[in-house]
Design an enzyme around this catalytic site. Structure first.
Site, PDB file in Angstrom:
ATOM      1  N   HIS A 247      -9.479  19.268  40.409  1.00  0.00           N
ATOM      2  CA  HIS A 247      -9.697  20.000  41.649  1.00  0.00           C
ATOM      3  C   HIS A 247      -9.989  21.478  41.397  1.00  0.00           C
ATOM      4  O   HIS A 247     -10.731  22.110  42.148  1.00  0.00           O
ATOM      5  CB  HIS A 247      -8.484  19.837  42.573  1.00  0.00           C
TER       6      HIS A 247
ATOM      7  N   CYS B 252     -28.216   5.638  41.330  1.00  0.00           N
ATOM      8  CA  CYS B 252     -27.147   6.501  41.833  1.00  0.00           C
ATOM      9  C   CYS B 252     -26.208   6.990  40.738  1.00  0.00           C
ATOM     10  O   CYS B 252     -25.203   7.638  41.029  1.00  0.00           O
ATOM     11  CB  CYS B 252     -26.330   5.770  42.904  1.00  0.00           C
TER      12      CYS B 252
ATOM     13  N   ASN C 137     -23.948   4.753  35.063  1.00  0.00           N
ATOM     14  CA  ASN C 137     -22.752   5.170  34.321  1.00  0.00           C
ATOM     15  C   ASN C 137     -22.132   3.998  33.577  1.00  0.00           C
ATOM     16  O   ASN C 137     -21.881   4.050  32.368  1.00  0.00           O
ATOM     17  CB  ASN C 137     -21.716   5.781  35.266  1.00  0.00           C
ATOM     18  N   ASP C 138     -21.864   2.914  34.318  1.00  0.00           N
ATOM     19  CA  ASP C 138     -21.282   1.735  33.682  1.00  0.00           C
ATOM     20  C   ASP C 138     -22.316   0.962  32.875  1.00  0.00           C
ATOM     21  O   ASP C 138     -21.993   0.383  31.831  1.00  0.00           O
ATOM     22  CB  ASP C 138     -20.656   0.811  34.729  1.00  0.00           C
TER      23      ASP C 138
ATOM     24  N   GLU D 114     -24.857  -2.710  37.351  1.00  0.00           N
ATOM     25  CA  GLU D 114     -24.135  -1.841  36.423  1.00  0.00           C
ATOM     26  C   GLU D 114     -23.572  -2.569  35.219  1.00  0.00           C
ATOM     27  O   GLU D 114     -22.884  -1.978  34.394  1.00  0.00           O
ATOM     28  CB  GLU D 114     -23.018  -1.086  37.155  1.00  0.00           C
TER      29      GLU D 114
ATOM     30  N   ARG E 215     -17.414   5.856  27.873  1.00  0.00           N
ATOM     31  CA  ARG E 215     -17.766   7.273  28.038  1.00  0.00           C
ATOM     32  C   ARG E 215     -16.537   8.164  28.124  1.00  0.00           C
ATOM     33  O   ARG E 215     -16.645   9.386  27.989  1.00  0.00           O
ATOM     34  CB  ARG E 215     -18.645   7.463  29.274  1.00  0.00           C
TER      35      ARG E 215
END
Length: 591
Positions: A190, A503, A455-456, A432, A466
């Site tokens: 955050h 995406c 990503n996957d 993915e 990753r």
């Protein structure tokens, strides 16, 4: 030169100011008598009330001074503070061990923090700092020390710390802070989100930064490459002076793109959508004039609670998001749990390999109560807004067929209750994992649309986690095997006449834009902060040249060769020239 992770882009020079974490030390423990336990419970509840009031005040302060998205960070902390499960754990620990409530708070919150810190999911690891922040605030309230005000920061300072907690970051004299350097944290922390919101450069994961850097040292922070120079030579300072000026100029140049279309040089207009994790992220999507939400990850609503969110809780948030984006489309992804995405209130069997454990739609189909509750919320939102359902971690057509059957069951239930919904709500499949990529043509006939989650996909194709430091160097989105799979997915979607969006993080890198366009992708969904750079790259691309570039890339043998090809064919950037002059033969990949 110290290496870390660039978590907020930009460069800054200034004087180091090392901030110590004064409440990370062990909390004194004392024995209490049985007759004192009611008093300890009352002290704890009073401290929770005081801490909650401080967080509410901080939430409103941040909302006014920074923005609603950043204020939600402290709303999530308030939920953790009021979590009945954590309260029960603290009071039980105090009662069973007959210890003071401070020691019980420290024990319970430290254990929860350790659990999050070893999570494989970067988002969950980032939440550890929030739990530590809540712990620190509670202990402060118990000690009646008052709020956790930030330290007095001299003008032009670069703040260096082991870890910057969100509450401390928000109350620093931010006008005086030029950059942040931390030992802990990642891009999901955050504090990193706050830094990006403020446009303040930040580098995290710099080992022993608070020991290697002394207050008063001259510092250069490169939040793009993820490096920190300590007491650099004058020649390096001059180069970074020039680089900072170039980056400032570049940002100003891109600002005019907000209201322009994502159109290629040959006149093809493409949808540029936003990826979001929670309702407040829609503010950023609108700020950058996104054409819609291409991926609404719903895990955040689950991760901030101590039990599964109800249908009404999910509906309320998603309805607000859809209303905010209307009439733009909104793609809602079913919650992706399992594997490395764990919830404290949803224990799963231990796995020898979490990356290959049961997750996504497989897991949801075995827990129909969770799936149906979320589908009911999705369908109710669809009554008034153009939303669609995205199915995570699809393996093959059977997954989509089973989801369709559950959707029909839920539609029948809602109809019987007199509740409205879109009976033809689109259902899409995420590509993915390799099996889905190889079955894309067949899947495209079964699903209404496809979404490419790189990503996957990269992780599974190259057997490289990753999030694992040992395999991270092998996680190569530009590997020819990945590109060939993407090429086949595009062809599968095209042959079935289905829309295909990309995406994953790969879509948000402007270096990749021309290649992805050349491979045939025509819909991008990226993080809001990446939208202007990607739009700029789209507007600089001619599709004919992009197709030629893709053909060349598909014939290459390694990720390094593909990256060199892309660098050779993209317009020279001011930043690239500056980094080359600073670091000689090294490239950003060396960092």
């Amino acid at each position: 030169m110290l290496k870390g992770i660039g978590v907020s882009a930009g460069v800054a020079q200034g004087t180091a100011y090392v901030v110590a974490d004064r409440l990370r030390s062990t909390v004194p423990q004392r024995r209490v008598r049985a007759s004192e336990l009611d008093g300890e419970r009352a002290r704890f509840d009073a401290a929770v009330a005081r801490a909650d009031a401080e967080l509410l005040a901080l939430q409103e302060e941040v909302r006014e001074n920074i923005g609603p998205t950043q204020a939600d960070i402290f709303g999530a902390q308030r939920l953790a503070l009021g979590d009945p499960f954590l309260r029960e754990q603290v009071l039980r620990s105090a009662a069973e061990q007959r210890i003071n409530v401070e020691a019980a708070v420290s024990e319970v919150f430290d254990e929860y923090t350790r659990t999050l810190e070893v999570a494989r999911d970067g988002h969950l690891r980032a939440r550890a700092a929030d739990i530590h922040d809540v712990r620190k605030r509670l202990l402060s309230a118990l000690a009646e020390q008052g709020g956790l005000d930030g330290p007095k920061i001299p003008e032009g300072a670069i703040v260096v710390s082991e870890e910057l907690l969100p509450s401390v970051t928000a109350r620093l004299e931010l006008d005086n802070v030029r950059a942040f350097v931390t030992e802990r944290g990642n891009r999901f922390s955050h504090s990193s989100i706050l830094a990006r919101s403020l446009g303040t450069p930040a580098v995290a994961g710099v080992a022993s930064a608070s020991k290697k850097i002394k207050t008063g040292d001259r510092i250069i922070v490169d939040g793009v490459a993820g490096i920190v120079f300590v007491n650099p030579e004058a020649s390096i300072e001059r180069e970074y002076d020039r680089l900072a000026a170039d980056l400032k100029s570049s940002k100003e140049e891109l600002r005019h793109l907000v209201d322009l279309s994502s159109v290629t040089l040959d006149g093809t207009t493409l949808p540029l959508l936003a990826n979001v994790n929670k309702f407040s992220d829609t503010e950023a999507a609108l700020l950058y004039n996104a054409d819609g939400i291409g991926l609404y990850r719903t895990e955040f609503a689950f991760s901030i609670r101590s039990a599964f969110p109800t249908e009404e809780e999910q509906y309320e948030v998603l309805e607000r998001a859809a209303e905010r984006m209307h009439p733009r489309k909104l793609v809602l992804r079913l919650v992706d749990l399992g594997g490395d995405k764990t919830l404290a209130y949803f224990p799963l069997p231990p796995s020898r390999n979490p990356s290959l454990a049961e997750r996504g739609i497989r897991l949801l189909l075995r827990h129909l109560d969770v799936l149906k509750t979320q589908l009911r919320a999705f369908l109710r939102v669809s009554a008034r807004h153009p939303v669609s359902i995205l199915v995570p971690v699809v393996i093959g057509v059977e997954d989509v067929r089973q989801v369709r059957e559950v959707v029909r069951q839920v539609q029948d239930e809602l109809a019987a209750e007199g509740k409205r919904f879109n009976p033809a709500i689109p259902i899409g499949a995420m590509i993915e994992v390799p099996s889905a990529a190889l079955m894309a043509r067949t899947l495209a006939k079964e699903a209404d649309f496809l979404s490419l989650g790189t990503n996957d996909l990269v992780q599974y194709v190259l057997a490289a986690d990753r999030e694992d430091e040992t395999t991270a160097p092998y996680y190569q989105p530009l590997h020819p095997a990945v590109l060939r799979l993407i090429d086949s997915v595009v062809e599968g979607a095209r042959s079935a006449g289905r829309e295909l969006a990309i995406c994953g993080e790969m879509a948000g890198d402007p270096l990749h834009t021309a290649l992805l366009l050349g491979l045939g992708l025509r819909e991008f969904s990226v993080a809001p902060r990446q939208m202007l750079e990607v739009k700029d790259a789209i507007r600089r691309t001619h599709l004919g040249e992009a197709r030629q570039l893709a053909r060349l890339a598909l014939d290459l043998g390694s990720a390094a060769e593909v990256e060199a090809l892309l660098n050779e064919h993209r317009p020279t950037r001011k930043y690239d020239a500056a980094v080359t002059s600073v670091s000689g033969p090294m490239t950003l990949t060396d960092f």
